[in-house]
Design a protein around this motif. Structure first.
Motif, PDB file in Angstrom:
ATOM      1  N   SER A  54       9.798   6.717  -5.260  1.00  0.00           N
ATOM      2  CA  SER A  54       8.808   5.654  -5.223  1.00  0.00           C
ATOM      3  C   SER A  54       7.399   6.213  -5.463  1.00  0.00           C
ATOM      4  O   SER A  54       6.618   5.633  -6.229  1.00  0.00           O
ATOM      5  N   ASP A  55       7.075   7.331  -4.846  1.00  0.00           N
ATOM      6  CA  ASP A  55       5.768   7.963  -5.051  1.00  0.00           C
ATOM      7  C   ASP A  55       5.587   8.381  -6.507  1.00  0.00           C
ATOM      8  O   ASP A  55       4.508   8.229  -7.082  1.00  0.00           O
ATOM      9  N   TRP A  56       6.644   8.915  -7.111  1.00  0.00           N
ATOM     10  CA  TRP A  56       6.592   9.328  -8.516  1.00  0.00           C
ATOM     11  C   TRP A  56       6.350   8.132  -9.426  1.00  0.00           C
ATOM     12  O   TRP A  56       5.507   8.186 -10.321  1.00  0.00           O
ATOM     13  N   ALA A  57       7.077   7.044  -9.185  1.00  0.00           N
ATOM     14  CA  ALA A  57       6.896   5.852 -10.009  1.00  0.00           C
ATOM     15  C   ALA A  57       5.482   5.307  -9.853  1.00  0.00           C
ATOM     16  O   ALA A  57       4.873   4.854 -10.827  1.00  0.00           O
ATOM     17  N   GLN A  58       4.945   5.372  -8.654  1.00  0.00           N
ATOM     18  CA  GLN A  58       3.587   4.869  -8.412  1.00  0.00           C
ATOM     19  C   GLN A  58       2.550   5.703  -9.147  1.00  0.00           C
ATOM     20  O   GLN A  58       1.568   5.172  -9.648  1.00  0.00           O
ATOM     21  N   PRO A  63      -1.441   2.888 -12.621  1.00  0.00           N
ATOM     22  CA  PRO A  63      -0.906   4.043 -11.898  1.00  0.00           C
ATOM     23  C   PRO A  63      -1.821   4.454 -10.751  1.00  0.00           C
ATOM     24  O   PRO A  63      -3.041   4.278 -10.803  1.00  0.00           O
ATOM     25  N   GLU A  64      -1.237   5.010  -9.715  1.00  0.00           N
ATOM     26  CA  GLU A  64      -1.906   5.451  -8.492  1.00  0.00           C
ATOM     27  C   GLU A  64      -2.219   4.305  -7.528  1.00  0.00           C
ATOM     28  O   GLU A  64      -2.563   4.540  -6.386  1.00  0.00           O
ATOM     29  N   VAL A  65      -2.105   3.048  -7.960  1.00  0.00           N
ATOM     30  CA  VAL A  65      -2.388   1.912  -7.090  1.00  0.00           C
ATOM     31  C   VAL A  65      -1.066   1.389  -6.538  1.00  0.00           C
ATOM     32  O   VAL A  65      -0.135   1.145  -7.304  1.00  0.00           O
ATOM     33  N   PRO A  66      -0.928   1.231  -5.219  1.00  0.00           N
ATOM     34  CA  PRO A  66       0.338   0.750  -4.652  1.00  0.00           C
ATOM     35  C   PRO A  66       0.665  -0.681  -5.088  1.00  0.00           C
ATOM     36  O   PRO A  66      -0.235  -1.480  -5.335  1.00  0.00           O
ATOM     37  N   CYS A  67       1.932  -0.984  -5.176  1.00  0.00           N
ATOM     38  CA  CYS A  67       2.374  -2.344  -5.488  1.00  0.00           C
ATOM     39  C   CYS A  67       2.058  -3.262  -4.307  1.00  0.00           C
ATOM     40  O   CYS A  67       1.924  -2.807  -3.173  1.00  0.00           O
ATOM     41  N   HIS A  68       1.967  -4.556  -4.603  1.00  0.00           N
ATOM     42  CA  HIS A  68       1.671  -5.513  -3.545  1.00  0.00           C
ATOM     43  C   HIS A  68       2.422  -6.819  -3.797  1.00  0.00           C
ATOM     44  O   HIS A  68       2.830  -7.108  -4.910  1.00  0.00           O
ATOM     45  N   ARG A 100       3.113  -3.085  -0.395  1.00  0.00           N
ATOM     46  CA  ARG A 100       4.538  -2.819  -0.181  1.00  0.00           C
ATOM     47  C   ARG A 100       4.757  -1.366   0.234  1.00  0.00           C
ATOM     48  O   ARG A 100       3.981  -0.494  -0.123  1.00  0.00           O
ATOM     49  N   ALA A 101       5.845  -1.099   0.952  1.00  0.00           N
ATOM     50  CA  ALA A 101       6.197   0.276   1.335  1.00  0.00           C
ATOM     51  C   ALA A 101       6.739   1.048   0.138  1.00  0.00           C
ATOM     52  O   ALA A 101       6.551   2.255   0.037  1.00  0.00           O
ATOM     53  N   THR A 102       7.423   0.350  -0.759  1.00  0.00           N
ATOM     54  CA  THR A 102       7.946   0.965  -1.983  1.00  0.00           C
ATOM     55  C   THR A 102       7.448   0.159  -3.177  1.00  0.00           C
ATOM     56  O   THR A 102       6.815  -0.876  -3.020  1.00  0.00           O
ATOM     57  N   VAL A 103       7.757   0.636  -4.367  1.00  0.00           N
ATOM     58  CA  VAL A 103       7.313  -0.046  -5.574  1.00  0.00           C
ATOM     59  C   VAL A 103       8.353  -1.065  -6.033  1.00  0.00           C
ATOM     60  O   VAL A 103       9.510  -1.024  -5.611  1.00  0.00           O
ATOM     61  N   HIS A 104       7.939  -1.977  -6.906  1.00  0.00           N
ATOM     62  CA  HIS A 104       8.867  -2.954  -7.473  1.00  0.00           C
ATOM     63  C   HIS A 104       9.908  -2.264  -8.361  1.00  0.00           C
ATOM     64  O   HIS A 104       9.644  -1.201  -8.922  1.00  0.00           O
ATOM     65  N   ALA A 105      11.066  -2.879  -8.499  1.00  0.00           N
ATOM     66  CA  ALA A 105      12.143  -2.317  -9.323  1.00  0.00           C
ATOM     67  C   ALA A 105      11.705  -2.186 -10.778  1.00  0.00           C
ATOM     68  O   ALA A 105      12.079  -1.230 -11.466  1.00  0.00           O
ATOM     69  N   ARG A 106      10.893  -3.104 -11.248  1.00  0.00           N
ATOM     70  CA  ARG A 106      10.429  -3.026 -12.640  1.00  0.00           C
ATOM     71  C   ARG A 106       9.520  -1.818 -12.860  1.00  0.00           C
ATOM     72  O   ARG A 106       9.445  -1.278 -13.955  1.00  0.00           O
ATOM     73  N   ARG A 107       8.841  -1.373 -11.824  1.00  0.00           N
ATOM     74  CA  ARG A 107       7.994  -0.180 -11.958  1.00  0.00           C
ATOM     75  C   ARG A 107       8.851   1.066 -12.090  1.00  0.00           C
ATOM     76  O   ARG A 107       8.490   1.999 -12.797  1.00  0.00           O
ATOM     77  N   TYR A 108       9.987   1.106 -11.405  1.00  0.00           N
ATOM     78  CA  TYR A 108      10.925   2.225 -11.585  1.00  0.00           C
ATOM     79  C   TYR A 108      11.372   2.296 -13.038  1.00  0.00           C
ATOM     80  O   TYR A 108      11.397   3.371 -13.648  1.00  0.00           O
TER      81      TYR A 108
END
Length: 101
Positions: free
Chosen positions: A58-62, A74-79, A85-93
């Motif tokens: 998740s950190d790598w995808a972010q 990039p570098e901005v957390p998903c919301h 969010r604690a993790t990123v969206h599936a589309r970001r992966y």
């Protein structure tokens, strides 16, 4: 070039030697504390894990991809509606995997 054990190695060669590793290993693991380019371990540091922790992925995808779901860079957390969010969206992966390929 990077020096390792006294011998110079071009960065391009180092990239191809790491090609078999998961691209998330390019960032440190916030779960187990593994350094960048090192495998994740158990909390006791006794066993190396074959795959990175989900938080490391998740950190790598972010850090590497924009999120098509919430439109952040990039570098901005998903919301979700302004709530981080604690993790990123599936589309970001998926986007990060496309960038790594």
């Amino acid at each position: 070039m990077t020096l390792h054990s006294g011998a110079p190695m071009p960065d391009s060669l180092r990239h191809y030697m790491r090609a078999s590793q998961h691209p998330a290993r390019s960032v440190p693991c916030s779960h187990c504390g593994a350094h960048a380019h090192r495998p994740c371990t158990t909390r006791s540091k006794r066993h190396l894990l074959p795959a990175p922790h989900p938080q490391r992925v998740s950190d790598w995808a972010q850090t590497t991809a924009c999120c098509p779901a919430c439109q952040v860079t990039p570098e901005v957390p998903c919301h979700d509606d302004g709530r981080q969010r604690a993790t990123v969206h599936a589309r970001r992966y998926q986007e990060a995997e496309g960038v790594a390929a």
